[in-house]
Motif scaffolding. Structure first.
Motif, PDB file in Angstrom:
ATOM      1  N   VAL A 445      56.740  60.063  58.442  1.00  0.00           N
ATOM      2  CA  VAL A 445      55.907  60.057  57.888  1.00  0.00           C
ATOM      3  C   VAL A 445      55.005  61.585  57.642  1.00  0.00           C
ATOM      4  CG1 VAL A 445      55.297  57.473  56.900  1.00  0.00           C
ATOM      5  CG2 VAL A 445      54.166  58.011  59.107  1.00  0.00           C
ATOM      6  N   ALA A 446      55.834  62.383  58.658  1.00  0.00           N
ATOM      7  CA  ALA A 446      54.505  63.504  58.751  1.00  0.00           C
ATOM      8  C   ALA A 446      53.968  64.261  57.961  1.00  0.00           C
ATOM      9  CB  ALA A 446      55.742  64.605  59.796  1.00  0.00           C
ATOM     10  N   ALA A 447      54.854  64.026  56.747  1.00  0.00           N
ATOM     11  CA  ALA A 447      54.756  64.544  55.262  1.00  0.00           C
ATOM     12  C   ALA A 447      52.581  64.167  54.766  1.00  0.00           C
ATOM     13  CB  ALA A 447      55.400  64.837  54.263  1.00  0.00           C
ATOM     14  N   ASP A 448      53.039  62.435  55.215  1.00  0.00           N
ATOM     15  CA  ASP A 448      51.516  61.836  54.534  1.00  0.00           C
ATOM     16  C   ASP A 448      50.123  62.681  55.688  1.00  0.00           C
ATOM     17  OD1 ASP A 448      53.085  60.528  52.869  1.00  0.00           O
ATOM     18  OD2 ASP A 448      52.662  58.561  54.001  1.00  0.00           O
ATOM     19  N   ILE A 449      50.034  62.692  57.421  1.00  0.00           N
ATOM     20  CA  ILE A 449      49.299  62.612  58.075  1.00  0.00           C
ATOM     21  C   ILE A 449      48.842  64.454  58.108  1.00  0.00           C
ATOM     22  CG2 ILE A 449      49.674  60.753  58.576  1.00  0.00           C
ATOM     23  CD1 ILE A 449      51.430  61.717  61.206  1.00  0.00           C
ATOM     24  N   PRO A 450      47.486  64.377  58.532  1.00  0.00           N
ATOM     25  CA  PRO A 450      48.131  66.176  59.308  1.00  0.00           C
ATOM     26  C   PRO A 450      48.712  66.321  60.449  1.00  0.00           C
ATOM     27  CG  PRO A 450      45.497  65.465  58.677  1.00  0.00           C
ATOM     28  CD  PRO A 450      46.541  64.226  58.721  1.00  0.00           C
ATOM     29  N   ALA A 451      48.850  67.379  60.812  1.00  0.00           N
ATOM     30  CA  ALA A 451      49.424  67.535  61.934  1.00  0.00           C
ATOM     31  C   ALA A 451      48.584  67.268  63.368  1.00  0.00           C
ATOM     32  CB  ALA A 451      50.288  69.534  62.076  1.00  0.00           C
ATOM     33  N   ARG A 452      47.264  67.928  63.438  1.00  0.00           N
ATOM     34  CA  ARG A 452      46.411  67.911  64.366  1.00  0.00           C
ATOM     35  C   ARG A 452      45.637  66.809  63.528  1.00  0.00           C
ATOM     36  NH1 ARG A 452      41.999  70.021  65.214  1.00  0.00           N
ATOM     37  NH2 ARG A 452      41.021  70.093  67.422  1.00  0.00           N
ATOM     38  N   ARG A 453      44.612  65.510  64.392  1.00  0.00           N
ATOM     39  CA  ARG A 453      43.564  64.952  63.581  1.00  0.00           C
ATOM     40  C   ARG A 453      43.507  64.627  65.137  1.00  0.00           C
ATOM     41  NH1 ARG A 453      43.731  58.959  62.177  1.00  0.00           N
ATOM     42  NH2 ARG A 453      45.805  58.225  62.674  1.00  0.00           N
ATOM     43  N   ILE A 454      41.827  63.576  64.640  1.00  0.00           N
ATOM     44  CA  ILE A 454      41.342  63.413  66.394  1.00  0.00           C
ATOM     45  C   ILE A 454      40.340  61.818  64.842  1.00  0.00           C
ATOM     46  CG2 ILE A 454      38.801  63.240  67.024  1.00  0.00           C
ATOM     47  CD1 ILE A 454      38.614  66.463  66.416  1.00  0.00           C
ATOM     48  N   ALA A 455      40.692  60.748  66.069  1.00  0.00           N
ATOM     49  CA  ALA A 455      40.400  59.958  65.169  1.00  0.00           C
ATOM     50  C   ALA A 455      39.240  59.584  66.210  1.00  0.00           C
ATOM     51  CB  ALA A 455      41.619  58.919  65.482  1.00  0.00           C
ATOM     52  N   ASP A 456      38.180  58.512  66.357  1.00  0.00           N
ATOM     53  CA  ASP A 456      36.941  58.037  67.001  1.00  0.00           C
ATOM     54  C   ASP A 456      36.851  56.999  66.947  1.00  0.00           C
ATOM     55  OD1 ASP A 456      35.663  60.864  67.003  1.00  0.00           O
ATOM     56  OD2 ASP A 456      34.067  60.323  65.614  1.00  0.00           O
TER      57      ASP A 456
END
Length: 716
Positions: A445-456
């Protein structure tokens, strides 16, 4: 007297007979069976033909070797030489097991004395004992599951729950539950005499054929997320399935794909309230945070301790596994229409108290509601050990302890096949998947999500250390307010400010920073204590990630936090490497290579200062930030050890934040400074703040919050 040659000949014949008798005795008893079984597993590993049955055989051999060793040592009726010989033979089998496990690392966890013993392993153990002529105690032959009751003296009922029960004493019974079960069971029982649980589990090993274990999901259409939030397509598909009437899900998406949001929105789409969420302690606060984000119109409450502070009328109840035994009584009577278990592999040991509690709650919900929403969330791949999913299938109502549930049996009957037919296994696997297995990977699902993200990931600091940190923050706030009041009283200019004097707030914060710079009372020291307090929780989450997705990079600022994390990984049997500032270049390189190349090294524990630059760790796509950086640049540099050219998966950085502490304010400040930095790089005149400035801003935020209670915002 016979000649000497005849005496020698007679002696030789006697020795030969003794050796033959000894060899015959060597083939008796349990040890020869154990040796043969150990060799079978060894050959399976060498040929690369390991199956679930091979894993079971390996564990049974390990169990019986341990039992036989204890029996031999306690056998005082045998000679010392005989006991020594038997122990040597058992040592030989143990060596075979150890060598086999080094070639197949997944076997190591089966060697532990606390390893979960499956029903299949228990049955095989009894078979081997009986084949060896060893009498099995009658109580061991029973197939009845353990049903030890929950300790009644530990159960509680919170006052607010009593109020809810009194307000609505009669929960309506959904009689369509019984009607639905009767309709399904009316199907001709062609498979009634077949043992089906084993073949169902085996179907996931024999009939996969490389296919992904994931049901077909509907097009999400125009499903929308709450304001300011983005619902990704793969998330919307599960919500759409719930809206269309599907009611059981084994949601096994990789970490980072938003399983919590999917569960919350599925409950909303199914109008399945109240909702019970049973989760690990480390993510309890995050569930409350996510509920507020994704379903803000539904009240959520978190059960702590004896539940004295919960809202008994909430739509969403969040409780952790560790305290479930205290609350299982009233939870079973509250009338839940949906139940979610997070990190569902926590219940894989069916004999454990937590598993029995979860299964009991699920059964009570299913008995009352015809089609409740039941969701099991786990990032663990299905192929690891399908036996682990037996309890999860039972939670979802797909199977009973020893047979398929009514709905799954109906599907199997419709297929027209039996386990004797080769086509049964792919057909059975498809039937189970259609019950609700959903598995997506980041790359899918790479097209759905950012290439780099921060999840708290907010966590709660319990215990004495957590209380002392909150006490220290309150003392710091009181000291800042006292300074502020003293400055106001000493003011001689005659200038008055309506509400909070923000200019004076900054001056007071500056005085506090300068006066405490060389003491243990400053913000830096407080953040270090917070890091120590959440180190174990951060390590626990990293361990869960490692078991789910493989390689994980763990960053911390302080050595003592790294020490706590490494001790946690060692205790869990998780291989790790360490990159610190006091290492020699040779040791550092060795540890880097271990993480990059050794499949048994799952986690690398890195110093933010020593490993934040100059490393390529893109073999991983998950980063755990156990402590906050003091600048966004430092945080970005750490994440970029993984998010580099050549990385073919989206990268998720899990930022562990201690809720209800200054940690949350620091995180907000870092994010706001990141925006300033971006504007500065784009040509703005804004200056990028240093760590010292961030300490000042943290003190300003603390004092402003404290004064806000005195000067409430009229617009609020």
């Amino acid at each position: 007297m016979a000649p000497r040659s005849q005496r020698r000949s007679g002696s030789t014949r006697t020795q030969s007979r003794n050796r033959r008798g000894s060899r015959a005795r060597d083939q008796e008893g349990i040890i020869p069976q154990l040796a043969r079984a150990a060799r079978e597993v060894e050959h399976a590993v060498q040929r690369g033909t390991m199956t679930r049955q091979s894993h079971v055989r390996f564990q049974v051999v390990a169990l019986l070797v341990r039992e036989e060793r204890a029996r031999v040592k306690a056998d005082e009726s045998s000679s010392e030489s005989y006991r020594s010989e038997q122990l040597q033979r058992l040592d030989g089998i143990a060596i075979i097991l150890a060598k086999t496990a080094t070639r197949e690392p997944s076997l190591f966890e089966l060697l532990g004395e606390d390893a979960v013993v499956s029903d299949a392993a228990k049955a095989m153990r009894l078979e081997m004992l009986e084949a060896a002529g060893i009498e099995v105690p009658a109580e061991e032959e029973s197939d009845e599951p353990e049903t030890a009751p929950v300790a009644e003296q530990r159960r509680v009922v919170p006052r607010s729950v009593i109020s809810r029960q009194l307000a609505n004493p009669f929960l309506p019974q959904d009689f369509t539950a019984a009607e639905r079960q009767a309709a399904l069971q009316s199907t001709p029982r062609r498979l009634a005499t077949w043992e089906l649980i084993g073949p169902l589990l085996t179907s996931f090993e024999r009939a996969a054929g490389g296919a992904v274990a994931s049901m077909a999901l509907p097009d999400p259409g125009s499903l929308r997320a709450p304001a300011d939030l983005q619902l990704m397509r793969h998330q919307a598909e599960v919500v759409a399935a719930a809206a269309a009437g599907h009611r059981t899900f084994l949601l096994a998406d990789e970490p980072g794909l938003g399983k919590t949001a999917q569960a919350l929105l599925a409950a909303q789409a199914a109008d399945a309230y109240p909702l019970l969420a049973v989760v690990p302690n480390v993510v309890k606060a995050n569930w409350a945070h996510e509920a507020e984000l994704w379903t803000p119109q539904r009240a959520a409450t978190v059960v702590h301790g004896d539940g004295e502070t919960i809202d008994g009328f909430a739509d969403i109840m969040i409780v952790n596994y560790d305290i479930l035994d205290r609350h299982v009584g009233w939870l079973g009577d509250l009338g839940f229409r949906s139940m979610v278990i997070d990190e569902a592999h926590f219940i894989k040991n069916k004999s454990s108290q937590r598993s029995r509690n979860v299964l009991a709650l699920s059964e009570r919900i299913r008995a009352r509601i015809a089609r409740p929403l039941l969701m099991a969330l786990t990032g663990t791949p299905l192929i690891n050990d399908i036996e682990d999913f037996r309890a999860i299938w039972e939670f979802l109502g797909w199977i009973k302890p020893n047979s398929p549930g009514a709905e799954l049996m109906h599907k199997l009957e419709e297929n027209g096949l039996t386990p004797a037919d080769p086509g049964f296994y792919p057909s059975a696997r498809a039937a189970v998947i259609d019950m609700g297995i959903v598995r997506r990977r980041k790359v899918d699902v790479a097209a759905d999500i950012p290439a780099r993200r921060i999840a708290d990931l907010p966590v709660e600091l319990d215990g004495a250390l957590g209380r002392s940190i909150r006490d220290a923050e309150r003392e710091l706030s009181r000291r800042l307010v006292s300074r502020y009041d003293s400055a106001l009283a000493a003011r001689t200019s005659g200038v008055t400010v309506e509400g909070i004097d923000h200019e004076l707030v900054r001056r007071v914060a500056g005085w506090e920073r300068d006066d405490t710079a060389s003491t243990d009372e400053n913000v830096f020291a407080m953040m270090r204590r917070i890091g120590q307090a959440k180190a174990g929780l951060a390590a626990d989450y990293a361990a869960q990630l490692a078991r789910s997705v493989g390689k994980v990079v763990f960053f911390a600022r302080h050595v003592d936090v790294m020490d706590i994390a490494e001790a946690t990984f060692a205790e869990r049997g998780i291989g790790y490497a360490s990159i610190r500032g006091d290492q020699t270049p040779k040791a550092r390189q060795k540890n880097i290579e271990s993480f990059l190349e050794d499949p048994d090294t799952s986690i690398v524990v890195c110093s933010l200062l020593a490993a934040g630059v100059g490393l390529n760790l893109q073999v991983a796509s998950n980063v755990v930030l156990a402590e906050l950086s003091w600048t966004d640049a430092e945080q970005t540099q750490a994440i970029d050890r993984v998010h580099r050219i050549g990385q073919d998966e989206p990268v998720t950085a899990w930022r562990i934040i201690a809720s209800q502490t200054i940690d949350t304010k620091i995180a907000e400040l870092i994010d706001s400074k990141a925006g300033l930095a971006a504007r500065a790089l784009d040509g703005s005149d804004e200056e990028v703040s240093s760590s010292a400035d961030l300490q000042l801003e943290a003190l300003v935020a603390l004092l402003t919050d404290a004064l806000s209670e005195r000067y409430p915002d009229p617009a609020a």
